[in-house]
Structure formats: C-alpha cells, structure tokens
Design an enzyme around this catalytic site. Structure first.
Site, PDB file in Angstrom:
ATOM      1  N   CYS A  11      40.282 -36.541  32.751  1.00 52.58           N
ATOM      2  CA  CYS A  11      39.846 -36.182  31.387  1.00 52.58           C
ATOM      3  C   CYS A  11      40.627 -35.028  30.772  1.00 52.58           C
ATOM      4  CB  CYS A  11      38.364 -35.862  31.409  1.00 52.58           C
ATOM      5  SG  CYS A  11      37.390 -37.203  32.066  1.00 52.58           S
TER       6      CYS A  11
HETATM    7  C1  UGA Z   1      35.006 -33.038  32.296  1.00 50.73           C
HETATM    8  C2  UGA Z   1      33.935 -32.316  31.462  1.00 50.73           C
HETATM    9  O1  UGA Z   1      33.419 -31.199  32.190  1.00 50.73           O
HETATM   10  C3  UGA Z   1      32.799 -33.261  31.098  1.00 50.73           C
HETATM   11  O2  UGA Z   1      31.878 -32.600  30.232  1.00 50.73           O
HETATM   12  C4  UGA Z   1      33.399 -34.482  30.396  1.00 50.73           C
HETATM   13  O3  UGA Z   1      32.394 -35.411  30.051  1.00 50.73           O
HETATM   14  C5  UGA Z   1      34.409 -35.152  31.309  1.00 50.73           C
HETATM   15  O4  UGA Z   1      35.452 -34.206  31.606  1.00 50.73           O
HETATM   16  C6  UGA Z   1      35.001 -36.345  30.609  1.00 50.73           C
HETATM   17  O5  UGA Z   1      35.652 -36.181  29.581  1.00 50.73           O
HETATM   18  O6  UGA Z   1      34.721 -37.464  31.023  1.00 50.73           O
HETATM   19  P1  UGA Z   1      35.280 -33.615  34.870  1.00 50.73           P
HETATM   20  O7  UGA Z   1      36.695 -33.934  34.548  1.00 50.73           O
HETATM   21  O8  UGA Z   1      34.504 -34.560  35.706  1.00 50.73           O
HETATM   22  O9  UGA Z   1      34.414 -33.427  33.520  1.00 50.73           O
HETATM   23  O10 UGA Z   1      35.244 -32.271  35.650  1.00 50.73           O
HETATM   24  P2  UGA Z   1      34.990 -30.713  35.510  1.00 50.73           P
HETATM   25  O11 UGA Z   1      33.973 -30.358  36.510  1.00 50.73           O
HETATM   26  O12 UGA Z   1      34.766 -30.241  34.134  1.00 50.73           O
HETATM   27  O13 UGA Z   1      36.386 -30.195  36.045  1.00 50.73           O
HETATM   28  C7  UGA Z   1      37.613 -30.554  35.434  1.00 50.73           C
HETATM   29  C8  UGA Z   1      38.748 -29.814  36.088  1.00 50.73           C
HETATM   30  O14 UGA Z   1      38.646 -28.424  35.845  1.00 50.73           O
HETATM   31  C9  UGA Z   1      38.806 -29.948  37.617  1.00 50.73           C
HETATM   32  O15 UGA Z   1      40.126 -30.100  38.054  1.00 50.73           O
HETATM   33  C10 UGA Z   1      38.212 -28.673  38.129  1.00 50.73           C
HETATM   34  O16 UGA Z   1      38.698 -28.297  39.378  1.00 50.73           O
HETATM   35  C11 UGA Z   1      38.663 -27.714  37.050  1.00 50.73           C
HETATM   36  N1  UGA Z   1      37.723 -26.613  36.956  1.00 50.73           N
HETATM   37  C12 UGA Z   1      36.434 -26.875  36.678  1.00 50.73           C
HETATM   38  C13 UGA Z   1      38.172 -25.349  37.156  1.00 50.73           C
HETATM   39  O17 UGA Z   1      39.377 -25.107  37.408  1.00 50.73           O
HETATM   40  N2  UGA Z   1      37.280 -24.344  37.040  1.00 50.73           N
HETATM   41  C14 UGA Z   1      35.980 -24.563  36.762  1.00 50.73           C
HETATM   42  O18 UGA Z   1      35.199 -23.603  36.673  1.00 50.73           O
HETATM   43  C15 UGA Z   1      35.534 -25.862  36.574  1.00 50.73           C
END
Ligand code: UGA
Length: 446
Positions: free
Chosen positions: A279
């Site tokens: 995403c």
């Molecule tokens: C993300 C959004 O959080 C959702 O709200 C959205 O619906 C989704 O994309 C989508 O468009 O379908 P997701 O990709 O599953 O969800 O994961 P996240 O938990 O947000 O993490 C995304 C990336 O950011 C990961 O690589 C994670 O490691 C990184 N991340 C996340 C960080 O580096 N720091 C954080 O605090 C959280």
C-alpha cells in the site's frame, strides 16, 4: 443483502468474509481457480490472522467463491470491485479495474433490476466516475443513476489486523453518485450502527484513502530522516528524541486523572528501516504521479519515497562500520515480511538488504516466523539458508540484522547472552534495549 465481490486478494477476501459474517450473502469472484477452491474449502489463500476461523464459520452458509463473474453479479444486489491497482512505474495501472468494470457491465445487460456497483480498490480521484461508470454503462447499455448506482468505499485495513479493523472500524467512508447509491452503501454497513460514517462523493472518498496513507508514510520518512540525523550527530538517540516529541499533549493527550492516551498513530513517528507492503509505496507514488498529471507536483511525497528507498541501506552502513569486508561473514537476517503478523514480502525492506548482503559475499541465514521462501532467491545454498528457529538463525553469526518487528525477536537478549563471542546486533526496528547487548547498533543511534 446479496453481495458479489470481484477479486479475492486480501482486501476482497477479508471484506467478503466479514460482510458475510455480518449477515450478508456473499459471493467472491476470482479468475484463479486455486484461490476459489481454497476459499470454498474454508482455507484462506493468504495468511491473515483470524481469517481461516471466520471462513470456517461462513463458507457453506453465507459465503462462497466462484470463477463465474456473470452469475455472481446477476445473483446479487451489489457488486464490489476489489482488484489490484499496481503502480506501473509511471502511474496507477487500472487494467484490472477496467476489466472488472467491463465484465460487470456486460453482466448487467442481462439484469432487469437496479444494481449497485462499488469500487473498494484504492484508485486515484476520478477513477470511479470517469473510468468505472462509463465502462459499466458501455457494457450494460444502461444509465448510471437510473438503472444502476455507483459508489466508492475505501478500505482502511492493516494487513495482519484486517479482520479486527473491518469488524471494529474507526470510520466508514461512503462515496456515492446519488442518494440511492448512498442508501445502498448504508444498507451494506447496517451491521455497524455506532461507527462514524462520512458520506461524500466518490472523488472525495478516493482522495481520503490516498491522503490517509500518504500522511502515515510521510510520518515514517520524516522520522527516519530525523533518525539518520541523530545517528550522524552522535550521542543522540532518536528513540529518546521521539519520546520527548510524543509527550506533546497534542500527540498523547493528558486525561483528567493525569494518565495519557497514546494513540496508535504515534508509532508512525518512530524511526526504522523503512516502510513496505502493498500500500504505502504504491499509493504515495500513484498520488504523486496523479499530481504531476494535473500539473501539481508533490515534492514532499517524492521525498517520502526517496528517503524510504535509501533507508534499508542504513542497516548495511551500520553493519559495514563493524565488518568492512562482509565476504565469508555469517549474517543472520531476522524478518522477511514487510511487517509482523503478515506473510507479505512485497516492498519489504528486508529484500534489498538481503540482496546487498549476498552481493557483498556474506553467508546469510534468514529467519522469519511465517515467510519460508522468497521468489527468485532460493534458500538451501551455501550462501543463503533459511533457519527453522530463531536460536538456529543466530547461532555462530558475526552479525544479526533485525528487519521486522516480530514479537518473537524479543528473545534475542536471552539467546545471545550465552555467546562467548556475541554477534553485532543491528536493530532496524529499534525494538530491543541496547543495554542488553554487548555489540548493538540501531537506526537513529548509529
Ligand atoms: C496501511 C494502512 O495503515 C492502512 O490504514 C491501509 O488501509 C492499508 O495500508 C491499505 O492501504 O490497504 P498496511 O500496509 O497493512 O496498512 O500496514 P501498516 O501497519 O500501516 O504498515 C505499513 C508499513 O509501515 C510497514 O512496512 C511497517 O513496517 C511500516 N511502519 C508501520 C513503520 O515503519 N512504523 C510504524 O510505526 C508502523
């Protein structure tokens, strides 16, 4: 309500299963017979916490899968489009959206009653009204508004938490071309009476989805830039800096009893080895490309991607500061999934790190609790092996690189405490306490 969903990726399948669980009769459609068979046997083709259990409860009564799109559309009141929208290097690729819209239109040519068509996939503003709507009209020979409704209903599901996010939503955004479309969408979400519902146009709904993801991705790259500066400054730990920033009451409000709320959002203001997944990278690029098309450059979003692309190599820099020559060195790579709770390796920071290690001649032992293979990178060679356990992965290593925040990795201090010659630990998620290790390096610490 009878619902058909085109596309059984994680969005389509999670939405379909959860909608069935709230009482709708759902048919999931996919061209992949293996996926369709798996779903009909209550087996999720992807790993998603709780999905198999929910499939078990609903398949055979309210949920089924098929390859027959036409039959599914004709036997439903509402069709949701949940196909992939990859970034093709220049812009969002709408091939699958177009195909789905066309086929839904052709099916609707054979239907007499009013039907609702909803886009669930993440698409750039205007796609629902300017691409999907005309294709459905063309295929069906019918008129949007009069013969069928059109809407856009973005998803806000995090992989690994998708079931929980769907069943306990923080918001539901409904974009409809008219009142009847909005009412059909409201009926779809009738099982969620106490949730904030925002009713708007499809175009605005599309923009909300991108803005939400772009904001989170921007926070991450911002924090990573600050983390890199802390590391370069020396004797400044970004984890402490961020703690000080988080204490701003606008970020973690103070309650009347003096306790604080720590919103989940604040984790996005922490430094790490970068974001990945299906995403954030694609959505930020697609939004910027969309801006360029409208002569509205998005330099901030471009920088978000540039910073993120460079971030995995910060791990390599820290490793090389201790082991200048990696040839023949044994390096453990902990975590392949782009985030914990997921088996998804798309755009995972672990991949460029693995490739850099292999290119430098290191012997790599990978360990991920769920991911056991990587396309194009066969395990089982002298240079690249997969370990069955964390203990096996870190045994006799010169360095340990942690790239995914799996809770299991909290056992590292205990595992390494017995080593006579402990390896360097490079913490790409800043999840471990530096004082627990003899040799520790971390993002934003150096
Ligand atoms: C993300 C959004 O959080 C959702 O709200 C959205 O619906 C989704 O994309 C989508 O468009 O379908 P997701 O990709 O599953 O969800 O994961 P996240 O938990 O947000 O993490 C995304 C990336 O950011 C990961 O690589 C994670 O490691 C990184 N991340 C996340 C960080 O580096 N720091 C954080 O605090 C959280």
């Amino acid at each position: 309500m009878k619902v058909s969903i085109v596309g059984t990726g994680y969005v389509g399948l999670v939405s379909g299963t959860c909608l069935a669980h709230t009482g709708h009769t759902v048919t999931c459609v996919d061209i992949d017979t293996a996926k369709v068979d798996a779903i009909n046997h209550a087996k999720a083709p992807i790993y998603e916490e709780g999905l198999d259990e929910l499939l078990e409860k609903n398949v055979g009564c309210r949920l089924q899968a098929t390859t027959d799109l036409e039959a599914a559309v004709l036997d439903s009141d509402l069709t949701m489009i949940a196909v992939g929208t990859p970034f093709n290097g220049d812009e969002i690729d709408l091939t699958f959206i177009r195909q789905a819209a066309q086929q839904i239109g052709e099916a609707l040519a054979k239907k007499d009653s009013w039907h609702m068509v909803v886009v669930k996939s993440t698409v750039v503003p205007g796609t629902t009204e300017d691409v999907v709507l005309p294709l459905v009209e063309q295929g069906s020979g019918k008129k949007a508004g009069a013969d069928f409704g059109v809407g856009m209903n973005p998803e806000f599901l995090r992989e690994g938490n998708a079931i929980e996010d769907f069943m306990n939503p923080d918001r539901i955004v409904l974009g409809g071309i008219d009142q009847r479309s909005l009412e059909a969408l409201q009926a779809l979400y009738a099982g969620f009476p106490n949730v904030d519902i925002l009713q708007t146009s499809p175009r605005t709904a599309e923009m909300i989805k991108y803005t939400a993801n772009a904001l989170l991705a921007t926070m991450i790259s911002f924090s990573n830039e600050i983390g890199n500066l802390c590391a370069a400054t020396g004797n400044v730990d970004v984890a402490e800096v961020v703690k000080g920033v988080h204490l701003d009451k606008r970020l973690s409000p103070i309650l009347e009893d003096g306790n604080r709320i720590t919103p989940a959002f604040t984790t996005y203001i922490e430094a790490g080895c970068g974001f990945g997944g299906s995403c954030f990278p694609k959505d930020v690029k697609a939004l910027s490309a969309y801006g360029s098309k409208l002569n509205q450059p998005m330099p901030l979003l471009d920088a978000v991607i540039t910073t993120n692309n460079a971030q995995p190599m910060k791990m390599m820099e820290m490793l090389r500061a201790h082991h200048a020559d990696l040839a023949g060195k044994t390096v453990s790579l902990l975590g392949l999934a782009f985030k914990p709770g997921s088996d998804d390796v798309r755009e995972s920071p672990a991949i460029p790190i693995l490739d850099a290690l292999l290119a430098a001649g290191a012997k790599v032992k990978v360990y991920d609790p769920i991911v056991k293979s990587l396309p194009g990178r066969p395990f089982g060679t002298d240079q690249l092996r997969s370990s069955d356990s964390l203990a096996e992965a870190v045994a006799d290593s010169d360095a340990v690189l942690l790239t995914t925040r799996w809770a299991e990795f909290e056992a590292l201090p205990d595992l390494l405490s017995a080593c006579s010659n402990p390896p360097l630990v490079v913490d790409g998620r800043r999840m471990l306490d530096k004082s627990d290790f003899a040799r520790y390096a971390g993002i934003g610490l150096g």
